[in-house]
Design a protein around this motif. Structure first.
Motif, short mmCIF file in Angstrom:
data_model
loop_
_atom_site.label_atom_id
_atom_site.label_comp_id
_atom_site.label_asym_id
_atom_site.label_seq_id
_atom_site.Cartn_x
_atom_site.Cartn_y
_atom_site.Cartn_z
N HIS A 22 45.31 18.42 -0.46
CA HIS A 22 46.64 18.04 -0.89
C HIS A 22 47.38 16.90 -0.23
CE1 HIS A 22 46.59 21.56 -3.44
NE2 HIS A 22 46.95 22.55 -2.63
N GLY A 23 47.04 16.75 1.01
CA GLY A 23 47.75 15.81 1.56
C GLY A 23 47.16 14.38 1.43
N ALA A 24 45.45 14.40 1.43
CA ALA A 24 44.70 13.41 1.05
C ALA A 24 45.15 12.82 -0.45
CB ALA A 24 43.27 13.73 0.80
N PHE A 25 45.37 13.46 -1.44
CA PHE A 25 45.87 13.17 -2.63
C PHE A 25 47.31 12.53 -2.57
CE2 PHE A 25 42.54 16.04 -4.86
CZ PHE A 25 42.01 15.15 -5.55
N ALA A 26 48.12 13.13 -1.84
CA ALA A 26 49.29 12.43 -1.81
C ALA A 26 49.16 10.91 -1.27
CB ALA A 26 50.21 13.18 -1.03
N ALA B 256 40.17 9.22 -4.63
CA ALA B 256 40.34 10.56 -5.32
C ALA B 256 39.01 11.36 -5.95
CB ALA B 256 41.53 10.13 -6.36
N ILE B 257 38.23 10.58 -6.56
CA ILE B 257 37.07 11.24 -7.06
C ILE B 257 36.33 11.94 -5.77
CG2 ILE B 257 34.81 10.71 -8.08
CD1 ILE B 257 36.03 8.65 -9.83
N ALA B 258 36.23 11.14 -4.76
CA ALA B 258 35.64 11.77 -3.46
C ALA B 258 36.26 13.15 -2.93
CB ALA B 258 35.17 10.87 -2.40
N ILE B 259 37.55 12.96 -3.12
CA ILE B 259 38.47 14.06 -2.65
C ILE B 259 38.04 15.31 -3.42
CG2 ILE B 259 40.77 14.94 -2.36
CD1 ILE B 259 41.54 12.39 -1.52
N MET B 260 37.88 14.90 -5.01
CA MET B 260 37.90 15.98 -5.86
C MET B 260 36.45 16.78 -5.65
SD MET B 260 39.58 17.50 -8.40
CE MET B 260 40.61 16.54 -9.21
N PHE B 261 35.41 15.80 -5.39
CA PHE B 261 34.04 16.45 -4.97
C PHE B 261 34.18 17.43 -3.75
CE2 PHE B 261 30.00 16.31 -2.34
CZ PHE B 261 29.36 16.63 -3.29
N GLU B 262 35.01 17.14 -2.90
CA GLU B 262 35.23 17.93 -1.58
C GLU B 262 35.81 19.01 -1.96
OE1 GLU B 262 38.22 19.10 1.26
OE2 GLU B 262 38.36 17.78 -0.42
N PHE B 263 36.67 19.15 -3.11
CA PHE B 263 37.55 20.07 -3.48
C PHE B 263 36.67 21.25 -4.18
CE2 PHE B 263 39.08 22.02 -7.45
CZ PHE B 263 39.91 23.13 -6.76
N GLY B 264 35.73 20.68 -5.06
CA GLY B 264 34.79 21.44 -5.55
C GLY B 264 33.88 22.22 -4.69
N GLU C 234 41.03 6.54 -19.05
CA GLU C 234 40.66 7.84 -19.58
C GLU C 234 39.08 8.44 -19.06
OE1 GLU C 234 42.04 5.46 -21.19
OE2 GLU C 234 43.69 6.28 -22.05
N VAL C 235 38.35 7.34 -19.08
CA VAL C 235 36.88 7.60 -18.37
C VAL C 235 37.09 8.09 -17.08
CG1 VAL C 235 34.69 6.85 -18.19
CG2 VAL C 235 35.99 6.19 -19.82
N GLY C 236 37.84 7.47 -16.17
CA GLY C 236 37.99 7.60 -14.91
C GLY C 236 38.90 8.99 -14.53
N TYR C 237 39.69 9.43 -15.49
CA TYR C 237 40.07 10.70 -15.60
C TYR C 237 39.11 11.90 -15.74
CZ TYR C 237 42.66 15.04 -16.91
OH TYR C 237 42.95 16.34 -16.87
N GLY C 238 38.27 11.32 -16.83
CA GLY C 238 37.00 12.45 -16.99
C GLY C 238 36.08 12.60 -15.83
N LEU C 239 35.93 11.43 -14.89
CA LEU C 239 35.01 11.55 -13.91
C LEU C 239 35.77 12.22 -12.85
CD1 LEU C 239 33.79 7.79 -13.58
CD2 LEU C 239 32.65 9.85 -14.22
N LEU C 240 37.00 12.21 -12.49
CA LEU C 240 37.78 13.02 -11.56
C LEU C 240 37.64 14.61 -11.87
CD1 LEU C 240 39.94 12.31 -9.45
CD2 LEU C 240 41.77 12.66 -10.88
#
Length: 413
Positions: free
Chosen positions: A307-311, A319-327, A262-268
């Motif tokens: 989207h492809g990277a998450f897949a 995934a957290i790094a990808i989410m940062f790039e998304f932001g 759950e903490v990891g999801y929060g970080l995501l």
């Protein structure tokens, strides 16, 4: 301190712009507080998953039902007054809810009713507020203005507000909503200080005898007959459908596929907000040094690749790094797309086109979440990401050439 104020609120944009940004930031703090406290209040009143889902739907339904009407009224009435009136209604609705909470008579029915009424008022407030900036600042400064407004949304609505709302709810159920009333009321006061620059007005001249349905039809027809704005609307609709499909099941994707806690999801989820902060600081440089058409194409290409990277990823930290790039690119895209639209649209159509844009956003989110749920249920948690990658990719290929016209549509007026 004066240097900091000048950096955030450039003097060349004028004092009315400072009042607008201050009102927006203040209102966003209140909305961010409600973002956490609202679901907590719903959960405290019911164990029904259906009612919890209904509460989430009631936040978006008003945009689909009243969006076009809000846009037409924004182009027909004094826009500053509309924003003030709608925000006043929002404050009154939440104040009444506070009374029920404080007296221990609140129920799930009252909560859902308050959320719907608040959402309706929010449609009129947010749609109309989007039309104020083009009146207050020159076209060349719309990018800077939108950067400041988007920065307030990111920091106040996504970073500051939610943890504050959760903390206040833990201290007492009524406190986050009382704080929200104060924030919205303060925003009304700040908007009241805004004065139109000399030679401009917050009211567009229209035929008062025409029916509002005629105004709505005129706005829809204007968008359809202007290819750059029409293309931008289609891109926003499709990319929100493809974005919402996997993001609607993001929590299960992170827990069951990436095996994060759950903490990891929060970080995501926090990583995207942190990336957005970076986007705030790099946007000014990008706007000065990168062609707008190139900037739009890069942002949309990054969306497809994300989207492809998450897949493909199976690791939480990746995934957290990808989410940062998304932001980062999501902030840039949001600011650029709003600026391009405002430059391309005549002032008398700003409200109606803004409402069409928001309907594309929220309509896409609703459709995408439904599609993503079906795809994930039948083909697994990774499948919605592939759907998003393919759908966004095909759309990008189809509109690639026309994006240059979208980026510079305002210069043709």
């Amino acid at each position: 301190m004066s240097a900091l104020v000048e950096a955030v609120f450039p003097r060349r944009l004028g004092r009315p712009f400072r009042w607008l940004v201050s009102a927006s930031w203040t209102s966003n703090i209140g909305d961010g507080i409600a973002l956490a406290a609202g679901p907590l209040l719903v959960a405290s009143q019911t164990d029904s998953a259906f009612l919890v889902a209904l509460a989430a739907m009631l936040q978006r339904l008003p945009w689909l039902v009243f969006g076009l009407w809000a846009g037409a009224l924004a182009d027909r009435l004094d826009r500053r007054v509309v924003v003030m009136a709608a925000n006043t209604i929002r404050a009154v609705v939440i104040a009444v809810l506070c009374v029920f909470i404080a007296t221990g008579t609140v129920s799930i029915g009252m909560v859902l009713t308050a959320m719907f009424l608040y959402g309706v008022a929010e449609v009129f407030a947010d749609t109309t507020q989007q039309t104020l900036l083009p009146t207050l600042v020159p076209s060349a400064d719309l990018g800077t203005g939108n950067q400041r407004l988007q920065a307030g949304f990111l920091t106040a609505n996504m970073l500051v507000g939610p943890p504050l709302g959760a903390f206040l709810f833990a201290a007492g159920m009524v406190w986050p909503f009382a704080a929200q009333v104060v924030c919205v009321a303060l925003a009304v006061m700040l908007v009241s200080r805004i004065a139109a620059p000399p030679g401009t007005s917050f009211t567009t001249v229209r035929d008062a005898d025409s029916h509002i349905r005629k105004d709505i039809a005129e706005g829809l027809r204007w968008v359809w007959q202007h290819p750059p704005v029409r293309t931008l609307s289609v891109v926003i609709l499709v990319f929100n459908i493809t974005w919402a499909a996997p993001w609607g099941v993001l929590v299960k994707y992170s827990l069951d596929h990436l095996h994060m806690s759950e903490v990891g999801y929060g970080l995501l989820t926090t990583a995207s907000a942190v990336g957005g902060i970076v986007g705030i600081f790099v946007y000014g440089w990008l706007e000065r040094h990168v062609n707008l058409a190139t900037l739009i194409r890069v942002c949309l290409t990054l969306e497809v690749l994300t989207h492809g990277a998450f897949a493909l990823t199976t690791t939480g930290w990746v995934a957290i790094a990808i989410m940062f790039e998304f932001g980062v690119y999501a902030f840039v895209w949001g600011t650029v797309s709003t600026t391009v639209r405002q430059r391309a649209v005549p002032k008398e159509f700003q409200g109606r086109v803004a409402s069409i844009n928001m309907i594309c956003v929220f309509g896409g989110l609703v459709l995408g979440q439904g599609i993503g749920g079906v795809i994930a249920e039948n083909w697994g948690l990774v499948a919605p990401w592939w759907f998003a990658c393919a759908g966004a990719g095909v759309t990008l290929v189809l509109v690639w050439k026309s994006l240059s016209h979208v980026a510079h549509a305002g210069s043709a007026r």
